[in-house]
Each structure stands twice: as C-alpha cells, then as structure tokens.
Design an enzyme around this catalytic site. Structure first.
Site, PDB file in Angstrom:
ATOM      1  N   SER A   1      -3.006  -3.609  -2.418  1.00  0.00           N
ATOM      2  CA  SER A   1      -2.352  -3.816  -1.127  1.00  0.00           C
ATOM      3  C   SER A   1      -3.193  -4.755  -0.263  1.00  0.00           C
ATOM      4  O   SER A   1      -3.319  -5.930  -0.588  1.00  0.00           O
ATOM      5  CB  SER A   1      -2.088  -2.471  -0.457  1.00  0.00           C
ATOM      6  OG  SER A   1      -1.230  -2.602   0.659  1.00  0.00           O
TER       7      SER A   1
ATOM      8  N   HIS B   1       4.395  -4.307  -1.585  1.00  0.00           N
ATOM      9  CA  HIS B   1       5.466  -3.364  -1.244  1.00  0.00           C
ATOM     10  C   HIS B   1       6.797  -4.091  -1.022  1.00  0.00           C
ATOM     11  O   HIS B   1       7.586  -3.731  -0.150  1.00  0.00           O
ATOM     12  CB  HIS B   1       5.089  -2.557   0.001  1.00  0.00           C
ATOM     13  CG  HIS B   1       3.662  -2.101   0.022  1.00  0.00           C
ATOM     14  ND1 HIS B   1       3.114  -1.364  -1.016  1.00  0.00           N
ATOM     15  CD2 HIS B   1       2.667  -2.294   0.930  1.00  0.00           C
ATOM     16  CE1 HIS B   1       1.836  -1.114  -0.719  1.00  0.00           C
ATOM     17  NE2 HIS B   1       1.542  -1.667   0.434  1.00  0.00           N
TER      18      HIS B   1
END
Length: 204
Positions: A118, A159
């Site tokens: 991330s 995401h």
C-alpha cells in the site's frame, strides 16, 4: 539493479518473490512508519504476523526513532526490506526528514530486495500527489514536495478494486490525474513485480 514487489494489500506473493533472491528464513527489515500517526495499526500487526508465518525473520526498523547511523548499519544486515501501509504522505516526509530515503535508495539500487505494501508501494513511484484522494496530505509534517522516490516512472494506486476506499474515489483519481501521470491501478489481490527494466502484474 532494483528488485521490487509492490503489493496493494495481500502478501501471498512474497515467498515466490523473495525465496529465489534470499533463500528461506531471510531477515526482513520491517518499516512500520506509515502507520505511526494512527492509534489503530491492525493491518501492520497483520502484515508482521503474516511475514513470520511465512518463515521470515522480521527486524523492526522504526525510522522515526532510530539514529541515522543505526539505520544505515541495519540496512547492511538485513536480506530484504518491507515497508508497510498507512499514510503515504507521512511516510515520504519521514523518509526524507531522517535521511532514510537516500540510504534505502542506495541499498535497493545495489540489489536489496524491496517489498512495499500500500503506502510502502506508492512511495517508490514518480509522485504521490494523486494519492491525496486516498490519504490525507495534512497528516504529514514537513513534506516539501510530493515527488516520490522515483524508482519507477509510474504512480501506484492501491486498492483499485474499491474495497478499501470505494470505487468512486478510484474513478476520480483516474479522471483527475490520468492525463498527467502514468497510473498503475492495483487491486487488493494484485502486485507489481519489478526486476531491472521488466515489470509485470502478478497475483498476490
């Protein structure tokens, strides 16, 4: 020579990436910095536990509290580096403020395998400006530029399946920034594998 595994969320691709490069049971420098501004760091605990369950040794590298000399030495004693998720603006600011950005760049370019999850994946790109729709830039202290570490000429957008941030946000990132930057949208079950000049999206 850069060997990078940039994951959106899940870590299942790590053994396949790391074992040929380090052998089993390697020592991974674990950088939790991106989450240090939050009270709830459950995802960081989960990532650390996942790495250990895969058979890796984790060595905590808190770049905000460790002296620069200790950080530099630690980077010579680990077999790989893992930078976890959180706020990418805070992460980038801390990396520059502590000098870790330059230390890490030197070691990665010398061949130290890098795994970013991330925010840890996003920070290595050309810029993090588009990620201001996912993370709050105001949570960073002393960030003078949104230019990333620049190891790749893309902007990693994690995401991208919308499970974490919602599809509307991802669509807005693409609409607002798609003409200015090369965006690499990664779903939570995907990772970008970078080996020298080769890049491929794999399942994570």
């Amino acid at each position: 020579m850069a060997e990078l595994l940039l994951v959106s969320r899940w870590l299942d691709a790590i053994p396949g990436f790391l074992t040929p490069r380090t052998g089993p049971g390697a020592r991974i420098g674990f950088v939790p910095t991106a989450s240090s501004i939050y009270d709830d760091r459950a995802w960081v605990d989960f990532d650390r536990a996942t790495l250990r369950s895969q058979g890796w040794q984790t060595v905590e590298l808190d770049i905000e509290t460790m002296p620069a000399a200790d950080l530099k030495n630690a980077l010579t004693t680990v077999d790989a580096i893992f930078v976890s998720g959180g706020n990418v603006f805070h992460l980038l600011a801390a990396m520059h403020r502590t000098g870790f950005a330059d230390m890490l760049t030197e070691r990665v370019h010398a061949g130290l395998p890098y795994i970013g999850a991330s925010a840890g994946a996003c920070v290595v790109g050309i810029d993090i400006e588009p990620l201001g729709l996912l993370d709050d830039p105001k949570e960073a202290t002393g960030l003078r530029s949104t230019a990333g570490l620049g190891w790749i000429d893309e902007v990693i957008v994690p995401h991208a399946d919308g499970i974490v941030s919602g599809r509307t946000v991802i669509e807005e990132v693409a609409r607002r920034y798609g003409k200015r930057f090369t965006l690499r949208l990664l779903a939570d079950d995907q990772a970008l594998l970078v080996s020298d000049d080769s890049r491929s999206v794999i399942s994570s």
